[in-house]
Write a protein that holds these residues in place. Structure first.
Motif, short mmCIF file in Angstrom:
data_model
loop_
_atom_site.label_atom_id
_atom_site.label_comp_id
_atom_site.label_asym_id
_atom_site.label_seq_id
_atom_site.Cartn_x
_atom_site.Cartn_y
_atom_site.Cartn_z
N LEU A 1 44.03 36.78 23.11
CA LEU A 1 43.65 38.17 23.41
C LEU A 1 43.17 38.28 24.86
CD1 LEU A 1 42.99 41.08 22.64
CD2 LEU A 1 40.86 40.28 21.60
N CYS A 2 42.32 37.36 25.28
CA CYS A 2 41.79 37.43 26.64
C CYS A 2 42.89 37.22 27.68
CB CYS A 2 40.67 36.41 26.83
SG CYS A 2 39.20 36.82 25.86
N LYS B 1 45.98 37.98 27.32
CA LYS B 1 46.81 39.19 27.32
C LYS B 1 46.13 40.31 28.12
CE LYS B 1 50.02 40.42 25.94
NZ LYS B 1 51.33 40.48 26.67
N ILE B 2 44.82 40.46 27.96
CA ILE B 2 44.13 41.52 28.71
C ILE B 2 44.25 41.26 30.21
CG2 ILE B 2 41.86 42.56 29.20
CD1 ILE B 2 41.21 42.16 26.19
N ARG B 3 44.07 40.01 30.62
CA ARG B 3 44.23 39.66 32.04
C ARG B 3 45.65 39.98 32.51
NH1 ARG B 3 39.85 36.63 33.87
NH2 ARG B 3 39.03 35.28 32.25
N GLU B 4 46.61 39.58 31.69
CA GLU B 4 48.02 39.79 32.04
C GLU B 4 48.35 41.28 32.18
OE1 GLU B 4 50.70 37.59 29.41
OE2 GLU B 4 52.07 39.30 29.47
N ALA C 1 46.27 43.76 32.75
CA ALA C 1 45.59 44.32 33.93
C ALA C 1 46.42 44.00 35.17
CB ALA C 1 44.18 43.75 34.04
N GLY C 2 46.93 42.78 35.23
CA GLY C 2 47.77 42.37 36.36
C GLY C 2 49.04 43.20 36.45
N LEU D 1 49.48 46.25 35.32
CA LEU D 1 49.12 47.62 35.72
C LEU D 1 48.96 47.67 37.25
CD1 LEU D 1 48.25 50.55 35.07
CD2 LEU D 1 45.91 49.69 34.84
N ILE D 2 48.24 46.71 37.77
CA ILE D 2 48.00 46.62 39.21
C ILE D 2 49.33 46.51 39.98
CG2 ILE D 2 47.18 44.96 40.95
CD1 ILE D 2 44.81 44.42 38.95
N ASP E 1 49.61 49.41 27.46
CA ASP E 1 49.45 48.02 27.04
C ASP E 1 48.01 47.54 27.24
OD1 ASP E 1 52.08 47.63 26.30
OD2 ASP E 1 52.70 46.81 28.24
N LEU E 2 47.48 47.84 28.43
CA LEU E 2 46.11 47.38 28.73
C LEU E 2 45.11 48.02 27.76
CD1 LEU E 2 44.04 45.89 30.47
CD2 LEU E 2 44.07 47.82 32.07
N HIS F 1 45.38 46.46 24.20
CA HIS F 1 44.81 45.12 24.10
C HIS F 1 43.28 45.15 24.25
CE1 HIS F 1 49.06 43.89 24.62
NE2 HIS F 1 48.68 42.82 23.93
#
Lengths: 303, 303
Positions: free
Chosen positions: A232-233, A235-238, A240-241, A243-244, A262-263, A266
């Motif tokens: 889960l963590c 995926k959240i990092r991914e 966010a990346g 989206l950026i 997606d962000l 998650h």
């Protein structure tokens, strides 16, 4: 004729010309806990707080209305509403954070005047022919942050925060009977509230967690995430990346909407794992926002 | 007695016993574009799509109601609504994605029956004493995804997606007159819609962008972010990391709510830079979600 305020029955709440001040004021002698709560609510930092030109002087909840002193501006506003032949308009209570329509009743002039001044959603009961403030028996008040009239001024929204469930059944809102469910033979179900997209998603994630706990249902991505914090963590990092990246690489808008979706999804799974509701998140935003706090806090942290 | 569907006047929409099927069906001869749109909408993958026990056979929008064939289940449901002495109930249209209350009108049995079958929000006009489907002249239909009755069955929510502005003034909703603003002397302003927390935040970010563009207003953190993509992106990464940390380090729930609020706010600033609305993001989620798509897509991407 129409300009004689004291003559009209609905203007029993006569103008207090001695109080030119703005802002909601309660007498220091306010002794009833409900009124103290109203006073506290009115003086607390509020969301988009405004200073209604209303002053309130009341000694108890029971006598509050009789003792209400309404500014001429309020009187003019009350007169501008298109009350029906029975002196009523539809009044809808909506949760300021979630958007949930909590209940619908009717207001007369006094009910609207009382809501404006006390900031507790107040209606006129057609069956009992009397005012009633939602929560006066259950204590589940609806704390009003703003009030809106519609374009033809015969429909009112009380936008507020409920202290607890609004429906007399104990349900969060009175709207838990889906017509299409009923047509398929389902009984009304208080867990099947009217929900907008964000909260439908939240409900689905909750159901997946229940299934993950009791081993029912089909395998799903949500369940996998709910059971694996590391996954889960990451995926959240991914997300966010990604989206950026839509900003930095000037990707198209549909890509941005998709990556934000997606962000959000998650991150909402993480909220579920932590047993935090989106409503709590929005309440945080509302409170910060009302104090320009989010900007100041962020700025403070950085500079 | 009560079981004789064809006898009651309100049951002019008689049962089509030849169609035991579930789901909304339009005759292949449907020629009016509005009805074709309704048919397309009904057959498209919908959000929490259900199969109402209603069959519709109509040749044109004008004759649609007369030709509607309503299943006995619909008839029973219509009879269960507590219509007032004029045969009406309050009907509130709400945006399924944003939660915005779009308008409020009244429905009679025929209006509700037509909404159930066509999935276009339909009301009874008290001034014209006739049915009207919102959008029949403006083409700004409200495409109904679900319909809810309240606990005492005399109030209806049409939960749907508007094709465009709902108000006859061109405003997104009919509710743009804030009572507290009015009491401070502000004129009604269509830009000052009733908004729940998420969209108030979105509005504020938009205002900051306008100020950043024309150099007005005070310096703010939001403006700084709007003008510096690298800063914005690094903040989104940082906030995602802090949210994750609340899970990995078992921080308390208020911390999770606070970090999620930070992440959501910063991501919404990025949406503003990319000119993407939260409503678009929620629409993406609704569509994926209705197809169990978000889970399947995510799962596909990973496995």
């Amino acid at each position: 004729m129409a300009a004689a305020p004291a003559a009209a029955p609905a203007r029993a709440l006569v103008s207090s010309s001695s109080s030119p001040s703005r802002g909601v004021h309660f007498c220091s002698g306010t002794s009833h806990p409900n009124l103290r709560a109203a006073a506290a609510s009115a003086s607390a930092p509020g969301w988009r707080r405004r200073d209604p030109a209303v002053s309130v002087a009341a000694g108890s909840a029971q006598s509050a209305l009789g003792a209400l002193a309404v500014d001429p501006k309020v009187d003019t506003l009350l007169d501008s509403v298109k009350w029906d032949s029975k002196g009523l308009a539809v009044a809808i209570a909506q949760n300021v954070d979630t958007g949930a329509i909590l209940m619908q009743g009717f207001a007369n002039k006094e009910a609207l005047a009382k809501t404006i001044s006390t900031k507790k959603a107040t209606f006129f009961s057609r069956s009992r022919s009397s005012l009633w403030t939602k929560g006066e028996t259950s204590m589940n008040f609806i704390n009003v942050h703003d009030i809106f009239l519609d374009c033809d001024r015969d429909s009112i929204i009380y936008l507020g925060k409920p202290d607890g469930p609004t429906c007399h059944t104990g349900a969060e809102t009175c709207y838990y009977t889906s017509v299409y469910d009923a047509l398929q033979g389902s009984k009304p179900n208080e867990d099947r509230q009217v929900t907008i997209t964000l909260y439908s998603l939240e409900d689905t994630i909750s159901r997946r967690q229940e299934e993950a706990t009791d081993g029912s249902g089909k395998p799903s991505w949500t369940k996998k995430l709910l059971l694996d914090n590391q996954l889960l963590c990451s995926k959240i990092r991914e997300e966010a990346g990604e989206l950026i990246q839509t900003l930095l690489e000037n990707e198209d808008q549909s890509r941005t909407a998709s990556e934000m979706a997606d962000l959000l999804y998650h991150a909402m799974v993480l909220l579920r794992v932590k047993d935090v509701k989106m409503e709590e998140v929005l309440e945080v935003l509302r409170k910060r926002f009302s104090q320009s706090g989010i900007e100041e806090k962020a700025s403070r942290n950085k500079s």
